[in-house]
Design an enzyme around this catalytic site. Structure first.
Site, mmCIF file in Angstrom:
data_model
loop_
_atom_site.group_PDB
_atom_site.id
_atom_site.type_symbol
_atom_site.label_atom_id
_atom_site.label_comp_id
_atom_site.label_asym_id
_atom_site.label_seq_id
_atom_site.Cartn_x
_atom_site.Cartn_y
_atom_site.Cartn_z
ATOM 1 N N SER A 244 -3.157 -5.047 8.336
ATOM 2 C CA SER A 244 -4.316 -4.147 8.339
ATOM 3 C C SER A 244 -5.192 -4.438 7.127
ATOM 4 O O SER A 244 -4.709 -4.924 6.099
ATOM 5 C CB SER A 244 -3.824 -2.692 8.281
ATOM 6 O OG SER A 244 -4.870 -1.795 7.983
ATOM 7 N N TYR B 31 1.487 2.932 3.472
ATOM 8 C CA TYR B 31 1.082 2.038 4.554
ATOM 9 C C TYR B 31 0.453 0.762 3.999
ATOM 10 O O TYR B 31 0.763 -0.346 4.444
ATOM 11 C CB TYR B 31 0.097 2.787 5.453
ATOM 12 C CG TYR B 31 -0.379 2.042 6.674
ATOM 13 C CD1 TYR B 31 0.383 1.996 7.839
ATOM 14 C CD2 TYR B 31 -1.627 1.414 6.679
ATOM 15 C CE1 TYR B 31 -0.070 1.332 8.962
ATOM 16 C CE2 TYR B 31 -2.093 0.751 7.804
ATOM 17 C CZ TYR B 31 -1.312 0.715 8.947
ATOM 18 O OH TYR B 31 -1.777 0.049 10.061
ATOM 19 N N LYS C 106 1.916 -3.002 4.467
ATOM 20 C CA LYS C 106 1.131 -4.033 5.148
ATOM 21 C C LYS C 106 0.816 -5.203 4.209
ATOM 22 O O LYS C 106 0.732 -6.354 4.647
ATOM 23 C CB LYS C 106 -0.152 -3.424 5.707
ATOM 24 C CG LYS C 106 0.055 -2.524 6.918
ATOM 25 C CD LYS C 106 0.676 -3.268 8.094
ATOM 26 C CE LYS C 106 0.587 -2.468 9.389
ATOM 27 N NZ LYS C 106 1.219 -3.177 10.528
#
Length: 257
Positions: free
Chosen positions: A149, A162, A166
């Site tokens: 991402s 997150y 990632k």
């Protein structure tokens, strides 16, 4: 003839969203695809609905032994493994000063540790198979595509867990590309921006409303558009694309702040 005829693939998290669209596209072009989801019934349903040769595997990839089991299921069903798309994941957002250990580690587990375990389990069928091909004078490319991402490449407010996970997947991608490149295993990642999925549907209305202003193409991507980028990295047309993080964000250069 399909461009992926004779190939066998695993797409994790493929009963819905980007994963479902990717599995459908791979199957459309000839690949045999293992559909995976946390919900086994949803995985079976997706497998039945997708045109082409598919199988399904339901299970929590963060549980001990499950990443190895999903690889073994693909081998049992198809007899080989040529493509892995590490797509499974979810978000659990929160600001750093209010985030607990469990919340932080959960993202690392699903977005970084799980892909590592899947790829480690797949090594005999990707790395070792490529080594055998090289020794026999054959050049056969196999593919790994990790879904990351822009949160992992540039950070995002409220997503320390997150984003860190990632970003870790980016590091895994680039390291594995160095380790497995000699055996003709292409290892790349796609860093997506705003894609219309179940996960982004839960974003606050204020964030959704601002999307057209921060995405130069003027709208979020559809799952089918996201799948197209992954598909390209699974085809022979990408044989010399290696160790790369392809950004597919509609030109968006910021997080969803």
């Amino acid at each position: 003839m399909g461009v992926l005829d004779g190939k066998a693939a695993i797409v994790t998290g493929s009963a819905r969203g980007i994963g479902r669209a990717t599995a459908s596209l791979l199957a459309e072009h000839g690949a045999r695809v293992l559909i995976n989801d946390l919900d086994g019934d949803l995985a079976k349903q997706a497998s039945a609905e997708i045109d082409g040769e598919t199988a399904s595997f339901g299970g929590d990839l963060t549980q001990e032994g499950t990443p190895e089991a999903v690889v073994q299921k693909a081998i049992d069903e198809f007899g080989q493994l040529d493509i892995i798309v590490n797509n499974a994941g979810y978000a659990w957002d929160g600001v750093v000063h209010k985030m607990g250990d469990e919340q932080f580690r959960a993202m690392l587990e699903i977005h970084t540790v799980v892909p590592f375990k899947v790829l480690r389990a797949a090594a005999p069928h990707l790395r070792d198979a490529g080594k055998a091909d090289r020794e026999a004078g054959r050049e056969i490319f196999r593919k790994v595509v990790n879904v990351t991402s822009i949160s992992g490449t540039q950070g995002n407010f409220g997503q320390a867990n997150y984003s860190a996970a990632k970003a870790g997947l980016v590091g895994l991608t680039k390291t594995l590309a160095r380790e497995w490149g000699a055996f003709k295993v292409n290892v790349n990642a796609v860093a997506f921006g705003f894609v219309e999925t179940r996960m982004t549907a839960d974003l606050p209305k204020q964030m959704r409303d601002v999307a057209p202003q921060i995405i130069p193409l003027g709208r979020p991507a559809q799952p089918e558009e996201a799948a197209g980028v992954i598909f390209l990295l699974c085809t022979p047309w990408s044989n010399f694309v290696h160790g790369q993080v392809i950004t597919a964000s509609g030109g968006q250069m910021t997080g969803m702040t």
